[in-house]
Design a protein around this motif. Structure first.
Motif, PDB file in Angstrom:
ATOM      1  N   ARG A  74       8.561   4.284  12.517  1.00  0.00           N
ATOM      2  CA  ARG A  74       7.332   4.985  12.117  1.00  0.00           C
ATOM      3  C   ARG A  74       6.507   4.100  11.173  1.00  0.00           C
ATOM      4  O   ARG A  74       5.284   4.062  11.241  1.00  0.00           O
TER       5      ARG A  74
ATOM      6  N   CYS B 109       0.816  -1.205   0.000  1.00  0.00           N
ATOM      7  CA  CYS B 109       0.000   0.000   0.000  1.00  0.00           C
ATOM      8  C   CYS B 109       0.852   1.257   0.000  1.00  0.00           C
ATOM      9  O   CYS B 109       0.365   2.332  -0.337  1.00  0.00           O
ATOM     10  N   GLY B 110       2.131   1.126   0.433  1.00  0.00           N
ATOM     11  CA  GLY B 110       3.021   2.279   0.390  1.00  0.00           C
ATOM     12  C   GLY B 110       2.945   3.194   1.596  1.00  0.00           C
ATOM     13  O   GLY B 110       3.600   4.236   1.613  1.00  0.00           O
ATOM     14  N   THR B 111       2.180   2.814   2.614  1.00  0.00           N
ATOM     15  CA  THR B 111       2.125   3.656   3.819  1.00  0.00           C
ATOM     16  C   THR B 111       3.523   3.856   4.403  1.00  0.00           C
ATOM     17  O   THR B 111       3.881   4.941   4.842  1.00  0.00           O
TER      18      THR B 111
ATOM     19  N   ARG C 160       8.496   0.068   0.689  1.00  0.00           N
ATOM     20  CA  ARG C 160       7.558  -0.792  -0.027  1.00  0.00           C
ATOM     21  C   ARG C 160       8.239  -1.479  -1.209  1.00  0.00           C
ATOM     22  O   ARG C 160       8.112  -2.677  -1.408  1.00  0.00           O
TER      23      ARG C 160
ATOM     24  N   ARG D 251       2.573   2.241  11.661  1.00  0.00           N
ATOM     25  CA  ARG D 251       1.454   2.604  10.817  1.00  0.00           C
ATOM     26  C   ARG D 251       1.090   1.523   9.805  1.00  0.00           C
ATOM     27  O   ARG D 251       0.080   1.638   9.104  1.00  0.00           O
ATOM     28  N   CYS D 252       1.899   0.473   9.705  1.00  0.00           N
ATOM     29  CA  CYS D 252       1.647  -0.554   8.688  1.00  0.00           C
ATOM     30  C   CYS D 252       0.306  -1.240   8.944  1.00  0.00           C
ATOM     31  O   CYS D 252       0.085  -1.791  10.017  1.00  0.00           O
TER      32      CYS D 252
ATOM     33  N   THR E 128       6.397   3.982   2.938  1.00  0.00           N
ATOM     34  CA  THR E 128       7.148   4.992   2.195  1.00  0.00           C
ATOM     35  C   THR E 128       6.629   6.389   2.531  1.00  0.00           C
ATOM     36  O   THR E 128       7.395   7.336   2.656  1.00  0.00           O
ATOM     37  N   ALA E 129       5.307   6.475   2.675  1.00  0.00           N
ATOM     38  CA  ALA E 129       4.716   7.786   2.930  1.00  0.00           C
ATOM     39  C   ALA E 129       5.087   8.332   4.304  1.00  0.00           C
ATOM     40  O   ALA E 129       5.175   9.536   4.480  1.00  0.00           O
ATOM     41  N   VAL E 130       5.289   7.460   5.279  1.00  0.00           N
ATOM     42  CA  VAL E 130       5.605   7.956   6.620  1.00  0.00           C
ATOM     43  C   VAL E 130       7.098   7.928   6.916  1.00  0.00           C
ATOM     44  O   VAL E 130       7.540   8.431   7.951  1.00  0.00           O
ATOM     45  N   CYS E 131       7.892   7.338   6.044  1.00  0.00           N
ATOM     46  CA  CYS E 131       9.333   7.214   6.299  1.00  0.00           C
ATOM     47  C   CYS E 131       9.955   8.610   6.371  1.00  0.00           C
ATOM     48  O   CYS E 131       9.741   9.443   5.496  1.00  0.00           O
TER      49      CYS E 131
ATOM     50  N   SER F 155      12.103   3.813  -0.829  1.00  0.00           N
ATOM     51  CA  SER F 155      10.779   3.215  -0.681  1.00  0.00           C
ATOM     52  C   SER F 155      10.880   1.858  -0.010  1.00  0.00           C
ATOM     53  O   SER F 155      11.247   0.865  -0.630  1.00  0.00           O
TER      54      SER F 155
ATOM     55  N   GLY G  59      11.665  10.363   3.444  1.00  0.00           N
ATOM     56  CA  GLY G  59      10.885  10.732   2.277  1.00  0.00           C
ATOM     57  C   GLY G  59      11.190  12.095   1.711  1.00  0.00           C
ATOM     58  O   GLY G  59      11.249  12.264   0.490  1.00  0.00           O
ATOM     59  N   ASP G  60      11.370  13.101   2.603  1.00  0.00           N
ATOM     60  CA  ASP G  60      11.586  14.446   2.096  1.00  0.00           C
ATOM     61  C   ASP G  60      13.038  14.690   1.690  1.00  0.00           C
ATOM     62  O   ASP G  60      13.367  15.768   1.205  1.00  0.00           O
TER      63      ASP G  60
END
Lengths: 401, 321, 149, 657
Positions: free
Chosen positions: A78, A35-37, A53, A82-83, A39-42, A51, A45-46
């Motif tokens: 993190r 789902c990529g959550t 995922r 959230r996974c 990667t989104a919360v890692c 990734s 990321g910025d």
């Protein structure tokens, strides 16, 4: 004979690679539904393209490419928190690292600290007999019968010049609280937490057995640690390397493990510690991953800071469960990262945005990583790093602030 | 009707059953009027040879108490069977093995080692262990042979009736004797007499609810309990629900102690322990196997608990060593 | 060496249906397992298991619906609790834990039942025969019947 | 061989074509069976279940005076009833027969023919010994009360009530809110047809309100259910409304005059309602109630503005809760769902950022009768230029609700359409997998894609206001990985809509307990069979409709409601119900009243007779699981057809050498 030289680009799954990863503790790989959550919360990321995922999918199918990202993860947790499939993603990285380490495909910078661990029981390559030097200078007694707390200091607190200041501050506070405590002298070894997450299970086990033997002899009722990594290793990882358990260590065995800030908070509540001197500073607190997310200690450090007169506590945009990471965990403290691309840099940004003059923390790695970020930007004048113990010690010294 | 010829014998027993007979108080005089005794080791002096000399079926009634532990017990059981018209397994030990049969959870060797070698009070440097036959300068000495296990009486000889209890309730004893003396019609052979036909809870007056939940087993030694309320409702194991009524509630009501099962199993079940597990297990308030095992583990000696008086008469015996 | 003799108690709704499915799917398994059907694993009681061991079973298998799936709500949990207590006690009889096994088998797990039957047969084979009445110390005759009966 | 007991047993071994006989030596099995005591004949036959096979049994019962029959063939699950029927036709109690499964559990699963035959012999031997112990069992016939109780007044309950009422039975429809309508009344449009929810629902609501066969009890809850199959007695409590609905003419003046405002539950608190109120303009009944907790008079004894204005004098300050007791034959549970409102919302900024909405808030925001009269606007009144819609909030998540809620993908796509249509904003949908398995659903998904919504495959990890670039300033930034493009995205938007899944309604659990229905780990009621009895429950006469059984969309809900209604009609209409004889009973000669069994019965069939001090099994409620028999420590509780001695002999049989 003429032949048609065609350049074919074929990617075929390497199931034996995938199988090896699964066997090495990566069993949860197959539960991922991409789902990529993560990667989104890692927190990376910025800063860079990373990734988890994709890493999971490549490792699961045995496709090439996942090795490149294997040491990027700082195990900040993190993603795991959230996974939606509750996959212990840091553990997946550990499994892959273990395999890569066996085939010497690890970052070169890891060889020195991991080698030192096995040779001298600390990652900094310092001689065993110098471990207790600071403690002797500070006249910390050796732990023995009748002493209440065993003060187990992180290797970094024992050898690193900057973090020795934290060690001395801790001793100062403990004395002020009237605590009965002692040090293990040269007998203690690295807790092994970073060795484990960096993939060196062997070094971790060597450290674990050495410390278990020491604890077995000393039989302490209470162990106070200075690093959240030691805390996590003793509380959780020694019984279950994957660190799934999260209890306070009181239920099993006879020993209670706590970070010193937990004791400080208790001492303030009970009135044993009365910080009186003003520390007039705007301070923000950074939650170390292994104290906060892994062990749920969010309130104690904040209670200590709140009790210091004059101190103004400001929260960063990311704090408590959502806090960022200094970048030191999972062996990150041993990996070189360029200026402006470090996780610590993000923290500095947020601390300044929160209007803080001091960024407080409770982990020797955080101290190192944050100070190096500050130095790289030349912000030493605007922003200082202090541990909770240092700020508390300051407010306990006689006189007006 | 003339006087009854009676024998009373104790095999592996404590003597409590004999005392219980005397506990019928002044009625014992009536017994004396009605009966001639030919054997009663605790009360009168007879020799085995006297009994052996009697004609077969000479005795109208034999009350046999005690379990069969050794060859002497077995010999007397067989002898009295031959000499009697009615052989009654009298008391828990003869009925279902009783306390002596708890030894069935260990071996003869285990018992001997403990009793003669390893117990704290043993002083036996030569490590002497009883042997059935021993040669001494004067000749060969024999003592009865100690069996590998304890038997209930009916596992050795044919039994006509059973009177349960440890010991049997004196009032019930009198009823049984009176029935035989007066020549009243007797129940079918093999019946349990001098006891009820339901489980003990039938007459127990402790308050109980229909919502029992066991979250842990308490021990009598370490618990306070309400004297008015069902033991099971308070987490104490009471064998009342699977023990035959008839004892007169000596423990559960008069002594405020849980039933330990001496009246044996009620008529329609086959195994006291298995049934107790079925009942208690149903009530445990847990779903997690570890939690269940933990709760069950609070009773360290389950077999000893459930088969305190019926270890010789369960569906299973201990496996041969 | 004699073949292991195994009695299996299966609930009607899940496990017996699962065993039927093994048949419908023609999955072969050890013929040593003899199935006795009850409506619910909640009906299975320790007396049955003791009786089976006494009559010559070398092992007893108990199967019910998976937790949460019991046709009668929670019969399987009652079965589980009795089973765990009994298995604990049978240690005092010198009977190995491995001779008793409880597994949840759903109506769709024909393959799993077959595998379980094979596995359990091997498990019992490894433990060797229990030997029925002869294995226990001499006779196990019953006590009396009731006054009323 | 066992001692003969005087029975006359016939044994039949079926070849099942070659299904059995190619592996099992059927003649040998019959020959071995013949050696068992009491077996007067043992035959093998090609197809026992065929008409001639059954005739064979019937003829033998007549000719050989058989009193017990053993048939070794396929699974009893297949043909137990067949052979019971054959016995019954020959005048033998059907339960004097017993089937041995030598096909599914022998010939089909055993390789070695000799071993298969040996197994069959053992199983038949066990059956012969068992069948001797069989006792005659009789089915019981019980009267069924007329009337049906429908619990829950959402679309499921409304539809079920109307269908039953039209079918001629009286319905008591109980709804806990002051109006019926449920969730559907709060939607503006429905997917995939986009028809107006109110337009299709309101006529049905009005029909309920005026149907002569429906007694509507709003502001009411079922407090107790007792009785047994076909004979339920329910106690319903109606809260005090403080308005006499028989007198009130629904003019609405009181609501205008009431000075007290509180957040409207119906509008998710986006606008206020009064302390005396109807939840929404089309409510049924369309008469107000007073919210005691909000009312000024109940707080400090002053005000009474509503009473002063009320022409027909309908205000009743001393109104008390009322209880109604009813008798019904059947119950339809339609208690619906609640939107998931757990911590997964806060993780995505809900409650922290005002422009993060959840799906029900958006439904109201978009509703013509909602707070903005259907204008999609931000809190400051601006029209959003970009909107992110986040799928799977709390759904498909092991920490919260592990299941797929089935409707969120579709309603999220509906949102995308409505937002684009009404505002022209850029719409970003973040999904894990789009699930569109319904009639015209995939087509609707196509349509939304064509309309230009950005569909991003990736679950949103963060919603933040921490801008990193100028473009992000003043916006909410939605962070997710586009897993197809393999890029982490930061999408700045004006508005975020979270699409939470459907969770079970807490009230369902209480209702399930009253009706002895079970719930699954997520709190949804469990159907009798997931495939073949999805509307029935393990409690006879209790049927399920709608989301109380699990998440579903409106068409499925309506279909199930009609199904539940027809089952209830069928059940009540027959007037009688047969109860199987294979139940438990407690022998009063043995029961000592220990009460161990009392709490074990999953159907509440065991009661304690205080006078006789013994436990009694209500055989009408008993379903024959046998748990009480297993637990009864004195052997008083017994399970018919699975009695101790029957099982014991079966054990002896399978193990006999």
């Amino acid at each position: 004979m003429a032949s048609a030289e065609v350049s074919l680009k074929i990617a075929a799954p390497m199931l034996e690679v995938a199988q090896t990863v699964r066997e090495q503790g990566g069993e949860q790989l197959k539960e991922c539904y991409q789902c990529g959550t993560c990667t989104a919360v890692c927190p990376w990321g910025d800063l860079r393209s990373f990734s988890p995922r994709r890493f999971i999918e490549l490792a699961r199918t045995g496709l090439e490419g996942f090795e490149n990202d294997a040491w990027t993860c700082v195990t900040c947790k993190r993603c795991w928190d959230r996974c939606p499939q509750d996959i212990n993603i840091p553990q997946l990285f550990q499994s892959v690292r273990r395999i890569l380490l066996e085939s010497n495909s690890n970052p070169r910078t890891l060889n020195q600290p991991l080698g030192s661990l096995r040779a001298v029981g600390n990652p900094w390559g310092e001689p065993i007999e110098k471990r207790e030097t600071w403690a002797r200078q500070a006249e910390v007694p050796v732990y023995g019968p009748g002493v209440e707390h065993l003060l187990f200091t992180c290797c970094t607190n024992d050898y690193d010049a900057r973090n020795k200041l934290d060690s001395r501050a801790i001793v100062e506070v403990l004395r002020a609280a009237g605590a009965s405590f002692g040090h293990l002298g040269n007998d203690q070894r690295c807790c092994g937490d970073l060795a484990y997450t960096a993939g060196d299970t062997g070094a971790f086990e060597q450290m674990r057995e050495a410390n278990r033997a020491t604890f077995g002899r000393a039989r302490p009722g209470s162990v106070l640690v200075t690093s959240p990594h030691c805390l996590h290793a003793f509380r959780n990882r020694y019984d279950d390397p994957e660190g799934r358990r999260r209890d306070d260590g009181n239920g099993r065995g006879e020993t209670r493990y706590r970070h010193v800030v937990e004791l400080f908070a208790e001492a303030i509540k009970s009135g044993a510690l009365r910080p009186t001197r003003k520390v007039t500073r705007k301070v923000t607190y950074h939650d170390p991953c292994y104290l906060g997310r892994y062990n749920g200690v969010y309130d104690a450090p904040r209670e200590v800071l709140a009790a210091i007169p004059g101190l103004e506590l400001r929260e960063m945009a990311h704090h408590r469960e959502a806090s960022l990471c200094c970048g030191g965990g999972g062996g990150g403290v041993w990996v070189e990262t360029a200026k402006g691309e470090r996780l610590g840099d993000l923290l500095i940004r947020e601390a300044l945005a929160a209007g803080a003059e001091t960024i407080a923390t409770a982990c020797p790695f955080c101290v190192q990583m944050l100070e190096s970020s500050i130095l790289s930007f030349g912000l030493e004048e605007q922003l200082k790093v202090a541990t909770v113990a240092e700020l508390l010690a300051e407010s306990l010294r006689p006189g007006e602030g | 009707m003339g006087k009854l010829n009676v024998g009373v014998y104790w095999a592996a027993s404590c003597g409590g059953c004999d005392v219980a007979i005397l506990d019928i108080h002044e009625k014992v005089l009536k017994v004396k009027e009605a009966c001639d005794f030919f054997l009663w080791p605790i009360a009168m002096d007879f020799k085995y040879a006297d009994v052996e000399a009697l004609p077969d079926k000479h005795l109208d009634l034999v009350l046999f108490n005690g379990a069969v532990r050794n060859s002497e017990n077995k010999h007397l059981a067989e002898l009295l069977r031959k000499k009697s018209k009615l052989l009654v397994a009298f008391g828990s030990c003869a009925h279902t093995g009783g306390i002596p049969a708890l030894a069935n959870f260990t071996t003869k060797q285990g018992i001997f080692e403990r009793a003669y070698l390893t117990s704290d009070s043993t002083d036996n440097p030569q490590k002497v262990i009883p042997k059935t036959k021993v040669k001494v300068p004067e000749g060969e000495l024999t003592i009865p042979e100690f069996f590998e296990r304890v038997f209930a009486l009916d596992q050795v000889v044919d039994v006509d009736y059973y009177v349960p209890g440890c010991p049997p309730n004196p009032e019930r004893i009198w009823e049984v004797l009176a029935a035989v003396v007066t020549g009243a019609p007797l129940p079918p052979k093999g019946s349990v007499i001098g006891a009820g036909t339901k489980a003990l809870c039938d007459t127990c007056e402790r308050k109980r609810t229909g919502d029992k939940k066991i979250t842990g087993f308490k021990r009598v030694a370490t618990t306070d309990w309400d004297p008015e309320v069902c033991f099971l409702d308070q987490g104490l194991v009471c064998l009342g629900p699977c023990t035959r009524d008839g004892c007169g509630l000596q423990c559960v009501q008069h002594s405020n102690m849980p039933c330990r099962g001496c009246y044996g199993l009620p008529p329609d079940i086959s195994d006291q322990g298995a049934k107790m597990i079925a009942a208690l297990g149903s009530l445990i308030d847990a779903k997690d196997p570890e939690e269940i095992a933990r709760i069950a583990g609070e009773l360290p000696d389950q077999a000893g608990y459930y088969y305190r008086f019926s270890a010789a008469a369960g569906l299973l015996e201990r496996r041969k060593a | 060496m004699s073949e292991p003799r195994i009695v299996a108690f299966l609930c009607h709704w899940c496990s017996y249906t699962g065993a039927d499915l093994a048949g419908t799917a023609r999955i072969k398994y050890s013929p040593n397992v003899r199935i006795i059907r009850v409506m619910c694993s909640g009906r299975i009681e320790p007396q049955f298991l003791l009786k089976a061991l006494r009559e010559g079973a070398d092992g007893v298998l108990v199967c019910g619906c998976h937790p949460g799936d019991c046709h009668y709500h929670e019969g399987n949990y009652k079965c589980l609790r009795r089973f765990l207590m009994l298995r604990q006690m049978l240690g005092q009889y010198g009977i190995e834990e491995g001779r008793l096994r409880l597994e949840w088998v759903s109506a769709s797990e024909g393959d799993r039942f077959a595998k379980l039957a094979d596995e359990f047969t091997e498990q019992i084979r490894a433990l060797g025969p229990l030997g029925g009445r002869a294995a226990f110390v001499e006779g196990t005759q019953q006590g009396g019947t009731s006054w009323a009966s | 061989m066992t001692k003969p007991s005087g029975h006359r047993i016939g044994v039949y071994v079926c070849h099942c074509g070659v299904n059995i006989s190619s592996v099992v030596d059927v003649t040998e099995v019959a020959a071995q069976a013949a050696k068992e005591g009491d077996v007067v004949l043992a035959k093998d036959y090609k197809f026992m279940c065929s008409a001639p096979g059954q005739d064979l049994i019937r003829a033998d019962i007549a000719e050989h005076k058989l009193d017990r029959v053993v048939v070794a063939a396929c699974s009893p699950r297949m043909h137990d009833d067949t052979f019971r029927g054959a016995c019954a036709k020959a005048g033998l109690n059907p339960y004097f027969s017993h089937m041995v499964n030598i096909r599914e559990q022998d010939s089909w699963v055993t390789k070695d023919k000799a071993l298969a035959t040996q197994k069959a012999v053992a199983l038949v031997r066990a059956a012969v010994r068992r069948v001797r112990r069989h006792e005659p069992l009789y089915s019981k016939e019980v009267d069924v009360q007329p009337g049906v109780l429908v619990i829950g007044g959402g679309i499921a309950g409304i539809q079920a009530a109307l269908t039953i009422a039209d079918g001629g039975q009286h319905v008591w429809l109980v709804e806990k809110e002051p109006t019926i309508g449920g969730h559907m009344a709060r939607f503006d449009k429905t997917f995939p047809t986009l028809d107006c929810s109110a337009c299709i629902l309101t006529p049905k609501m009005n029909a309920v309100g005026s149907h002569p066969n429906i007694t509507l009890l709003t502001s009411s809850e079922v407090k107790d259910v007792s009785g047994y199959v076909g004979n339920f007695r329910a106690v319903i409590e109606t809260r005090a409304r403080y308005v006499d609905h028989d007198v009130c003419n629904g003019c609405g003046l009181c609501m205008e005059k009431c000075p007290k405002k509180v957040p409207s539950e119906f509008d998710e608190g986006l606008i206020p309602r009064k302390a005396i109120y109807v939840p929404f303009p089309q409510a049924v009944p369309n008469k107000p109630v007073i919210d005691r907790d909000a009312c000024i008079y109940f707080q400090n004894g002053k005000c009474k503005a509503c009473e002063k204005i009320c022409g027909p004098q309908a205000i009743r300050w001393d109104d008390q809760p009322k209880t109604t007791e009813i008798q019904v034959g059947s119950v339809v549970v339609a208690t619906g769902f609640e939107m998931y409102r757990g911590p997964a919302l806060a993780e995505l900024g809900y409650g922290k950022y005002p422009e993060v909405y959840h799906a029900l808030e958006f439904e109201r925001l978009n509703n013509a009768s909602g707070p903005t009269e259907g204008k999609i606007a931000m809190r400051d009144g601006r029209t959003p230029q970009s909107v992110a819609i986040v799928h799977c909030v709390g759904s498909r998540d092991k920490k919260y609700k592990p299941y797929c809620s089935r409707v969120c993908c579709m309603y999220s796509l509906k949102f995308a359409h409505l937002i684009q249509e009404k505002t022209g904003a850029e719409v970003w949908e973040f999904y894990i997998d789009v699930r569109s398995p319904g009639k015209a659903y995939e087509e609707f998904y196509d349509r939304i894609r064509e309309e230009g919504a950005h569909l991003i495959r990736g679950k949103v990890g963060q919603v933040t206001d921490q801008a990193l670039t100028d473009d992000e300033r003043g916006k909410l930034i939605v962070v997710a990985e586009d897993t197809l493009a393999q890029q982490r995205l930061r999408v700045p938007v004006d508005m975020v809509i979270l699409s939470p899944g459907l969770a079970s309604a807490p009230k369902s659990l209480a209702v399930a307990q009253l009706l002895k229905c079970s719930t699954d780990k997520d709190g949804f009621l469990i159907e009798k069979h997931p495939k073949l009895a999805p509307i029935e429950t393990a409690t006879d006469g209790v049927f399920l409709a709608g989301c109380c059984q699990g998440p579903k969309d409106i068409p499925d809900t309506v279909a199930q409601a009609q199904g539940a209604a027809s089952l209830a009609l069928q059940f009540v209409g027959k007037g009688k119900v047969l109860i199987e004889g294979r139940t438990a009973w407690a022998d009063d000669q043995l029961c000592s009243g220990c009460r161990i069994c009392n709490s074990l019965c999953p159907y509440g069939a065991i009661t304690f007779d205080e006078a006789k001090k013994i436990s009694v099994v209500n055989e009408v409620l008993c379903k024959g699981c046998g748990t009480c028999a297993a637990a009864c420590p004195s052997g008083a509780a017994q399970a018919r057809h699975f009695k101790d001695d029957q099982i014991f002999t079966e054990i002896e049989g399978v193990l006999a050498p």
